[in-house]
Design a protein around this motif. Structure first.
Motif, PDB file in Angstrom:
ATOM      1  N   TYR A  51      -6.063   4.251   0.963  1.00 47.22           N
ATOM      2  CA  TYR A  51      -6.043   3.003   0.176  1.00 47.22           C
ATOM      3  C   TYR A  51      -6.269   1.781   1.063  1.00 47.22           C
ATOM      4  O   TYR A  51      -7.087   0.910   0.755  1.00 47.22           O
ATOM      5  N   GLY A  92       0.784  -1.225   0.000  1.00 46.70           N
ATOM      6  CA  GLY A  92       0.000   0.000   0.000  1.00 46.70           C
ATOM      7  C   GLY A  92       0.816   1.274   0.000  1.00 46.70           C
ATOM      8  O   GLY A  92       0.263   2.371   0.161  1.00 46.70           O
ATOM      9  N   LEU A  95      -8.609   8.605  -4.169  1.00 48.38           N
ATOM     10  CA  LEU A  95      -8.217   8.538  -2.762  1.00 48.38           C
ATOM     11  C   LEU A  95      -8.233   9.934  -2.144  1.00 48.38           C
ATOM     12  O   LEU A  95      -8.191  10.947  -2.836  1.00 48.38           O
ATOM     13  N   TYR A 122      -2.383   8.941   1.171  1.00 47.14           N
ATOM     14  CA  TYR A 122      -2.900   8.049   0.133  1.00 47.14           C
ATOM     15  C   TYR A 122      -2.854   6.591   0.605  1.00 47.14           C
ATOM     16  O   TYR A 122      -3.777   5.814   0.365  1.00 47.14           O
TER      17      TYR A 122
END
Length: 508
Positions: free
Chosen positions: A502, A240, A446, A498
């Protein structure tokens, strides 16, 4: 005779009633959507606010009547000038006084309204509608908020990116469209130095840059680096973690390519101040061999070049690299339509509104919105294609385009191909087929508070550094220092935010 006539009329009524029963049965299978002129429900009164494109169509015109008849709706369209549209939408959001359908863009204000539950979530219902559920899921993911769908996109092909080039020049020099960084250098060098126009002058370029060369979805750096195997704006790994494109090898290789071309004067030296329109004129006057554009630009480019260089031959090709065809995905929409809860108060009415939108993608409506009225704007050809007739195209631009640009249709879906010159047909097909090769931006939907607050400022900092690097005003060490400054000024926070957004979505 009168008795016979009554009998015939009665029989016809019985047949019609039977057909209506079947139609209603079919309707129940599609989320209680009306079945056009065959439906037994009262027309759906539907207020819509959309952007004005050109002149406002006359109320009750033939196109609007055809839409109303087919969808069993009564339309009340509020046309708002494009220049004032976002301001008007903000006023509507603030007052919560909205029509039943509202065209919006994914601005912070709209996202905030979605998070405040002003609009219906429609994601779980989409599978009930044959046309919307047939579209690529990425169209809807690209307008999602926190992983949920709150609107119907005004679909646009996502894989439009393509190389537009002077085929006659490449053929003459024995060149092909490159698929590697070294290949790009060799082709662009040859087009600049080997006199492809045979005029004995050193007056051509392989490619030209303009001052927006590294901005937005049309960024030349992004398009080329994605073709070489890179990411589209952002990359994300299995854990991620997010990385901006300018910190990847593929992007840096493309940047170094343009630095070398600039240093050797193989590209225009004024690119940092050159307008895009001026750059296009250089191609139009046989000064440039390659454009990084979209596939349908090939036809218009050929048309313009033919006026100055009748012998010119333009062609289009897909972006391709070591991993095959790879196209940096565009957003895939021209905004999207949301359904306010303040105007549509029940799920039953919500389903009727969704049914209206779905029926706009039926073959009859797709043809109407993408081609116009048969016999007025277009005709069918003998080979299952369509073509504009007489002044049909110009009439279409005035009478149909305002609806097409604001309602959900997609070129290539439920409509016969448009008869065109070969390069026009090729470009249209490439744009439809391009979805098979798209590389999406994983950060598109996002959330990052830092990016919302300072994203433009930070992007400008990096864009300026890239321009300085290409022009040789800073070296690679100084360029890396600029990236470090970006990270310290907020880039590290954006990457972390982000990742958090995510991972949160992945857990849902």
């Amino acid at each position: 005779m009168k008795s016979n006539k009554k009998l015939v009329m009665l029989s016809a009524a019985v047949v019609a009633a039977s057909l209506l029963t079947v139609a209603c049965s079919d309707s129940a299978k599609q989320g209680d959507t009306p079945q056009g002129a065959q439906g037994t429900e009262a027309p759906l009164n539907l207020s819509i606010a959309i952007a004005q494109v050109g002149d406002i169509p006359a109320k009750g015109n033939a196109v609007e009547q055809a839409i109303e008849k087919y969808t069993n709706a009564k339309l009340d369209i509020q046309w708002i000038p494009s220049a004032a549209y976002n301001d008007k939408v903000n006023v509507m959001l603030a007052s919560n006084e909205m029509p039943k359908l509202l065209k919006v863009n994914q601005t912070p204000g709209v996202v905030n309204a979605i998070e405040s539950q002003l609009f219906w979530e429609i994601g779980p219902l989409l599978k009930q509608y044959k046309n919307m559920s047939a579209q690529n899921e990425q169209f809807f993911q690209n307008i999602s908020v926190e992983g949920k769908i709150y609107g119907v996109p005004l679909y646009r092909n996502m894989g439009r990116g393509a190389i537009v080039y002077r085929k006659d020049w490449l053929d003459q020099l024995g060149l092909t469209i490159p698929k590697s960084i070294d290949g790009w250098y060799n082709v662009l060098r040859a087009l600049a130095l080997n006199d492809p126009d045979k005029n004995g002058k050193n007056d051509t370029y392989g490619i030209v840059l303009n001052k927006t060369y590294n901005q937005g979805a049309a960024s030349m750096l992004t398009r080329l680096s994605v073709a070489m195997g890179g990411v589209n704006k952002w990359g994300v790994d299995k854990d991620g973690a997010f990385t901006p494109e300018f910190m990847t090898k593929e992007f840096t290789d493309v940047l170094k390519l343009f630095r070398r071309l600039y240093e050797e004067k193989l590209i225009n030296q004024d690119f940092a101040v050159l307008d895009a329109t001026e750059a296009e004129k250089l191609f139009d006057t046989s000064r440039v061999g390659i454009r990084l554009a979209v596939a349908t630009n090939g036809k218009s480019q050929q048309d313009r070049l033919s006026k100055t260089t009748p012998s010119a031959v333009v062609d289009v090709a897909s972006f391709e690299g070591p991993q095959g065809i790879r196209i940096s995905s565009e957003n895939g929409n021209n905004g999207f339509l949301v359904i306010p809860k303040s105007s549509v108060k029940t799920e039953a009415e919500l389903k009727r509104v969704l049914g209206f939108l779905d029926k706009l993608m039926d073959p009859d409506m797709s043809t109407l919105l993408l081609r116009g009225l048969e016999g007025t704007h277009f005709a069918n050809t003998g080979d299952k294609r369509t073509e504009f007739i007489g002044d049909g195209f110009n009439m279409f631009q005035r009478e149909v385009k305002p609806y097409r640009d604001n309602l959900p249709v997609l070129e290539g879906y439920n409509v016969a191909p448009l008869k065109d010159v070969p390069i026009g047909e090729k470009g249209t097909k490439m744009e439809s087929d391009g979805i098979k090769y798209i590389v999406s931006n994983p950060a598109l939907t996002l959330t990052s508070a830092t990016f919302s607050e300072r994203g433009q400022e930070l992007e400008q900092q990096i864009n300026d550094a890239q321009t300085k690097f290409i022009m040789g005003k800073i070296d690679e060490t100084a360029y890396q220092d600029e990236i470090a400054k970006w990270k310290k000024a907020g880039g590290d926070k954006i990457m972390a935010e982000y990742k958090e957004s995510y991972m949160k979505l992945k857990k849902k």
